[in-house]
Design a protein around this motif. Structure first.
Motif, PDB file in Angstrom:
ATOM      1  N   THR A 154       3.416   4.768  -6.209  1.00  0.00           N
ATOM      2  CA  THR A 154       2.261   4.048  -5.688  1.00  0.00           C
ATOM      3  C   THR A 154       0.945   4.630  -6.187  1.00  0.00           C
ATOM      4  OG1 THR A 154       2.504   5.392  -3.724  1.00  0.00           O
ATOM      5  CG2 THR A 154       3.310   3.155  -3.596  1.00  0.00           C
ATOM      6  N   LEU A 213      -0.396   7.503  -5.533  1.00  0.00           N
ATOM      7  CA  LEU A 213      -1.135   8.358  -4.600  1.00  0.00           C
ATOM      8  C   LEU A 213      -1.223   9.777  -5.117  1.00  0.00           C
ATOM      9  CD1 LEU A 213       0.329   7.131  -1.206  1.00  0.00           C
ATOM     10  CD2 LEU A 213      -1.953   6.733  -2.104  1.00  0.00           C
ATOM     11  N   PRO A 267      -4.117   4.580  -7.169  1.00  0.00           N
ATOM     12  CA  PRO A 267      -3.446   3.700  -6.207  1.00  0.00           C
ATOM     13  C   PRO A 267      -3.257   2.289  -6.774  1.00  0.00           C
ATOM     14  CG  PRO A 267      -5.093   5.013  -5.095  1.00  0.00           C
ATOM     15  CD  PRO A 267      -5.216   5.326  -6.560  1.00  0.00           C
ATOM     16  N   VAL A 268      -2.047   1.753  -6.646  1.00  0.00           N
ATOM     17  CA  VAL A 268      -1.683   0.581  -7.439  1.00  0.00           C
ATOM     18  C   VAL A 268      -2.062  -0.769  -6.828  1.00  0.00           C
ATOM     19  CG1 VAL A 268       0.119   1.653  -8.779  1.00  0.00           C
ATOM     20  CG2 VAL A 268       0.662   0.733  -6.538  1.00  0.00           C
ATOM     21  N   LYS A 269      -2.249  -0.819  -5.520  1.00  0.00           N
ATOM     22  CA  LYS A 269      -2.716  -2.037  -4.834  1.00  0.00           C
ATOM     23  C   LYS A 269      -1.708  -3.185  -4.811  1.00  0.00           C
ATOM     24  CE  LYS A 269      -7.369  -0.870  -6.011  1.00  0.00           C
ATOM     25  NZ  LYS A 269      -8.634  -1.184  -6.610  1.00  0.00           N
ATOM     26  N   MET A 307       3.782  -0.667   1.591  1.00  0.00           N
ATOM     27  CA  MET A 307       4.558   0.511   1.987  1.00  0.00           C
ATOM     28  C   MET A 307       4.927   0.455   3.461  1.00  0.00           C
ATOM     29  SD  MET A 307       2.289   3.520   0.314  1.00  0.00           S
ATOM     30  CE  MET A 307       3.422   4.816  -0.078  1.00  0.00           C
ATOM     31  N   PHE A 367       7.131   3.092   6.402  1.00  0.00           N
ATOM     32  CA  PHE A 367       7.748   4.406   6.605  1.00  0.00           C
ATOM     33  C   PHE A 367       8.635   4.399   7.839  1.00  0.00           C
ATOM     34  CE2 PHE A 367       3.786   4.959   4.378  1.00  0.00           C
ATOM     35  CZ  PHE A 367       4.080   5.895   3.403  1.00  0.00           C
ATOM     36  N   ASN A 376       3.699   3.515  12.431  1.00  0.00           N
ATOM     37  CA  ASN A 376       2.280   3.806  12.228  1.00  0.00           C
ATOM     38  C   ASN A 376       1.372   2.621  12.524  1.00  0.00           C
ATOM     39  OD1 ASN A 376       2.135   6.531  11.333  1.00  0.00           O
ATOM     40  ND2 ASN A 376       3.148   5.885   9.453  1.00  0.00           N
ATOM     41  N   ILE A 413      -8.740  -4.674   3.451  1.00  0.00           N
ATOM     42  CA  ILE A 413      -8.991  -3.595   2.505  1.00  0.00           C
ATOM     43  C   ILE A 413      -8.766  -4.019   1.062  1.00  0.00           C
ATOM     44  CG2 ILE A 413      -8.049  -1.381   1.725  1.00  0.00           C
ATOM     45  CD1 ILE A 413      -7.770  -0.734   4.737  1.00  0.00           C
ATOM     46  N   VAL A 414      -7.662  -4.736   0.821  1.00  0.00           N
ATOM     47  CA  VAL A 414      -7.280  -4.989  -0.560  1.00  0.00           C
ATOM     48  C   VAL A 414      -8.051  -6.198  -1.119  1.00  0.00           C
ATOM     49  CG1 VAL A 414      -5.305  -6.548  -0.280  1.00  0.00           C
ATOM     50  CG2 VAL A 414      -5.241  -4.800  -2.040  1.00  0.00           C
ATOM     51  N   GLU A 431       0.741   9.447   6.734  1.00  0.00           N
ATOM     52  CA  GLU A 431       1.433   8.269   6.193  1.00  0.00           C
ATOM     53  C   GLU A 431       0.568   7.020   6.296  1.00  0.00           C
ATOM     54  OE1 GLU A 431       4.963   8.236   8.481  1.00  0.00           O
ATOM     55  OE2 GLU A 431       6.063   9.499   7.063  1.00  0.00           O
ATOM     56  N   LEU A 432      -0.146   6.919   7.409  1.00  0.00           N
ATOM     57  CA  LEU A 432      -1.029   5.774   7.597  1.00  0.00           C
ATOM     58  C   LEU A 432      -2.138   5.805   6.543  1.00  0.00           C
ATOM     59  CD1 LEU A 432      -1.522   3.377   9.350  1.00  0.00           C
ATOM     60  CD2 LEU A 432      -2.824   4.797  10.898  1.00  0.00           C
ATOM     61  N   ASP A 452      -1.770   7.088   3.648  1.00  0.00           N
ATOM     62  CA  ASP A 452      -1.117   6.686   2.398  1.00  0.00           C
ATOM     63  C   ASP A 452      -1.044   5.170   2.277  1.00  0.00           C
ATOM     64  OD1 ASP A 452      -0.786   9.252   1.641  1.00  0.00           O
ATOM     65  OD2 ASP A 452       1.371   9.358   2.030  1.00  0.00           O
ATOM     66  N   VAL A 453      -0.645   4.516   3.391  1.00  0.00           N
ATOM     67  CA  VAL A 453      -0.534   3.054   3.374  1.00  0.00           C
ATOM     68  C   VAL A 453      -1.852   2.440   2.916  1.00  0.00           C
ATOM     69  CG1 VAL A 453      -0.319   1.011   4.845  1.00  0.00           C
ATOM     70  CG2 VAL A 453       1.243   2.908   5.149  1.00  0.00           C
ATOM     71  N   LEU A 454      -2.953   2.953   3.484  1.00  0.00           N
ATOM     72  CA  LEU A 454      -4.255   2.371   3.177  1.00  0.00           C
ATOM     73  C   LEU A 454      -4.746   2.778   1.795  1.00  0.00           C
ATOM     74  CD1 LEU A 454      -5.996   2.755   6.636  1.00  0.00           C
ATOM     75  CD2 LEU A 454      -4.786   0.817   5.696  1.00  0.00           C
ATOM     76  N   ARG A 455      -4.493   4.044   1.422  1.00  0.00           N
ATOM     77  CA  ARG A 455      -4.954   4.490   0.109  1.00  0.00           C
ATOM     78  C   ARG A 455      -4.219   3.740  -0.998  1.00  0.00           C
ATOM     79  NH1 ARG A 455      -5.179   9.537  -2.355  1.00  0.00           N
ATOM     80  NH2 ARG A 455      -3.336  10.280  -1.245  1.00  0.00           N
ATOM     81  N   ALA A 456      -2.952   3.444  -0.754  1.00  0.00           N
ATOM     82  CA  ALA A 456      -2.181   2.713  -1.755  1.00  0.00           C
ATOM     83  C   ALA A 456      -2.723   1.302  -1.942  1.00  0.00           C
ATOM     84  CB  ALA A 456      -0.708   2.667  -1.353  1.00  0.00           C
ATOM     85  N   LEU A 457      -3.467   0.817  -0.950  1.00  0.00           N
ATOM     86  CA  LEU A 457      -4.073  -0.511  -1.072  1.00  0.00           C
ATOM     87  C   LEU A 457      -5.435  -0.448  -1.741  1.00  0.00           C
ATOM     88  CD1 LEU A 457      -3.264  -1.752   2.518  1.00  0.00           C
ATOM     89  CD2 LEU A 457      -2.236  -2.611   0.435  1.00  0.00           C
ATOM     90  N   GLY A 458      -5.855   0.764  -2.085  1.00  0.00           N
ATOM     91  CA  GLY A 458      -7.147   0.916  -2.732  1.00  0.00           C
ATOM     92  C   GLY A 458      -8.272   1.206  -1.759  1.00  0.00           C
ATOM     93  N   ALA A 459      -7.914   1.668  -0.541  1.00  0.00           N
ATOM     94  CA  ALA A 459      -8.951   1.954   0.446  1.00  0.00           C
ATOM     95  C   ALA A 459      -9.721   3.211   0.059  1.00  0.00           C
ATOM     96  CB  ALA A 459      -8.325   2.142   1.825  1.00  0.00           C
TER      97      ALA A 459
END
Lengths: 265, 256
Positions: free
Chosen positions: A58, A60, A78-80, A84, A86, A90, A107-108, B147-148, B150-157
């Motif tokens: 991803t 990160l 970050p791939v967008k 994800m 887990f 969360n 966000i995206v 992890e949360l 990560d979820v947001l950073r992976a979206l480009g946050a």
């Protein structure tokens, strides 16, 4: 999305985590190929760097060496295009279910820009997605009012709301009881068959991997690398009953033997 | 029956303490100058209610002014400290050091700077009460689930997105929890400053009454302080429950 073909390619990736007591080699020369639309599972003993694989794909965490190419584009950050989920759902306890699902759209890009204007449209989409996972009528509830399995369904919806081409799952069902887990296998199977995204599922449940995946990649103990790739040649669509067929059991046994072998020091 | 008793029990206990106190004073014939009986204290309250009310009001608003400063400053500093690990590690020892200084030692300096009056009281209230707010806000931000993130950073946050969508809302229970503590501290700070150098406020009145040997009035002041403290705590406990009810029902009730 660049093209309709292509695949997720992990090429000779090495990753070291720097910590106070020196570096820990998490992945060593790991290579993996997942064609577009495939359901791939990665299994292995605990602490084998499966989660590191998630972070690398991803974008990160950048690898020390090697590269990752997703559908033709080299990963540089970050791939967008990935969703994800887990083991821990969360969810944000102050947001209703629907607002949790909608979070990625806030966000995206390009949804972020349109989010206020087309709020109703997005809400409808989220409601439809919740309906697909069997959460019809729960959108106005708060996460704490839901059971663990239901929370995990919401987490799946959140991962999928922006229609990612790639879904990354890190032991998403590990904390659930056996019955709920099997229920969610079917939910995930149906979502995948309906929406056609690519999945990389990290798990230590071999039955889960065999039931869901097209290909199962076995990782060695740390430093992790892929030691075996097993193609699951069970026909689709698969039903839970398949878990009791001899061929299924044979696949699970084979995987189990391989993991027992790589666990040995 | 038992639930009514439970509801009444704070009142019963308070009443019981006063009755016991009264009895001790009467049975052992304790001198008013040593320990006035509650009856004498309430008599003083009746006699001096106007100066008591006036000065209580001054104490109340100096406390609230200092507290308001502390909340604004505490939230801003808390967000800065919680933003990055480097700032967290860098500023923490400084803050601990500052917090360890007895504020009573700072009041004379404030009086030299700003003169006798309400300014030192407001500032003391502020200085003594911002620390728990900073610590709680920073902790709330720093303890976000990776992890949360990560979820947001992976979206480009961006970091700002993560803070606005997750960090700051999830800090609310920590913040409101700290307000309960901070308001009582601010109150202590204001009164402390008033006893050292002021020309109004309950602390000032108390010192004056003491130097005139009016012990019942001194105790009436103390009583007023206790009542004010309880009311302010109750207000912020209510505010906390109102704004962060979700935190007490969900699994994420770390601030509780």
């Amino acid at each position: 999305m660049a093209s309709m073909t292509g695949s997720v390619d992990i090429n000779h990736v090495t990753l070291t985590y720097r910590s106070a007591g020196g570096g820990v080699l998490a992945l060593r020369d790991t290579s993996l190929n997942v064609p577009r639309g495939e359901f791939a599972a990665v299994v292995g003993p605990s602490g084998c760097g499966k989660s590191s694989l998630m972070k690398i794909v991803t974008g990160l965490v950048p690898p020390d060496s090697g590269d990752i190419v997703i559908f033709g584009d080299r990963v540089r950050g970050p791939v967008k295009i990935a969703g994800m989920a887990f083991q821990n759902p969360n969810l944000l306890p102050w947001r209703k279910v629907i607002d949790n699902v909608l979070l990625p759209l806030e966000i995206v890009e390009p949804h972020r820009r349109k989010f206020r204007r087309e709020r109703q449209h997005y809400r409808d989409e989220a409601e439809a997605l919740l309906k697909t996972v069997g959460l019809d009528g729960f959108s106005q509830r708060f996460p704490w009012e839901l059971s663990g399995g239901m929370q995990q369904r919401v987490s799946l919806c959140r991962a999928l709301i922006h229609q990612p081409a790639l879904l990354m799952l890190d032991e998403p069902f590990a904390a659930l009881d056996a019955f709920t887990r099997e229920e969610l296998w079917c939910v995930l199977r149906d979502l995948w068959q309906k929406l056609g995204f690519t999945v990389i599922l990290v798990t230590h449940d071999l039955r889960e991997a065999a039931f869901l995946a097209d290909n199962i990649h076995v990782m060695s103990a740390r430093p992790g690398h892929i030691v075996m790739t097993k193609t699951v040649d069970l026909p689709r669509p698969r039903d839970l009953d398949i878990c009791f067929e001899p061929h299924f059991t044979a696949i699970v046994h084979e995987l189990r033997a391989k993991i027992a072998e790589v666990r040995k020091p | 029956m038992s639930s009514t008793l439970e509801k009444l029990s704070p009142w019963l206990f308070t009443l019981g303490i006063f009755v016991l106190w009264e009895l001790v004073c009467r049975i052992f014939k304790v001198d008013t100058f040593v320990l006035p009986a509650p009856s004498q204290i309430f008599q003083a309250v009746g006699q001096y209610w106007l100066p008591l009310a006036k000065n209580a009001f001054v104490t109340l608003w100096t406390t609230l002014a200092g507290f308001a400063l502390a909340v604004a400053f505490g939230i801003v500093l808390g967000i800065i400290v919680g933003w990055s690990r480097t700032i967290y590690r860098g500023l923490y020892p400084v803050m601990i050091g500052f917090n360890s200084i007895p504020k009573v030692a700072v009041v004379p300096i404030l009086i030299i700077w700003f003169g006798i009056g309400i300014v030192p009281a407001v500032l003391t209230a502020f200085l003594i009460s911002f620390f728990p707010i900073v610590v709680n806000v920073a902790t709330g931000l720093a303890s976000m689930e990776p992890e949360l993130e990560d979820v947001l950073r992976a979206l480009g946050a961006k970091k700002l997105d993560i803070m606005l969508k997750v960090g700051i809302p999830r800090t609310q229970p920590y913040l409101f929890g700290s307000l309960k503590v901070a308001i009582t501290l601010a109150f202590v700070g204001a009164v402390m400053s008033e006893t050292i150098g002021a020309n109004s406020g309950l602390g000032h009145l108390m010192v004056q009454a003491g130097s005139n040997f009016q012990m019942p009035l001194v105790f009436a002041c103390l009583l007023g302080l206790a009542v004010e403290g309880i009311v302010m705590y109750a207000v912020f406990a209510y505010v906390e429950a109102y704004f962060t009810g979700w935190a007490f029902r969900s699994s994420m009730s770390a601030a509780a």
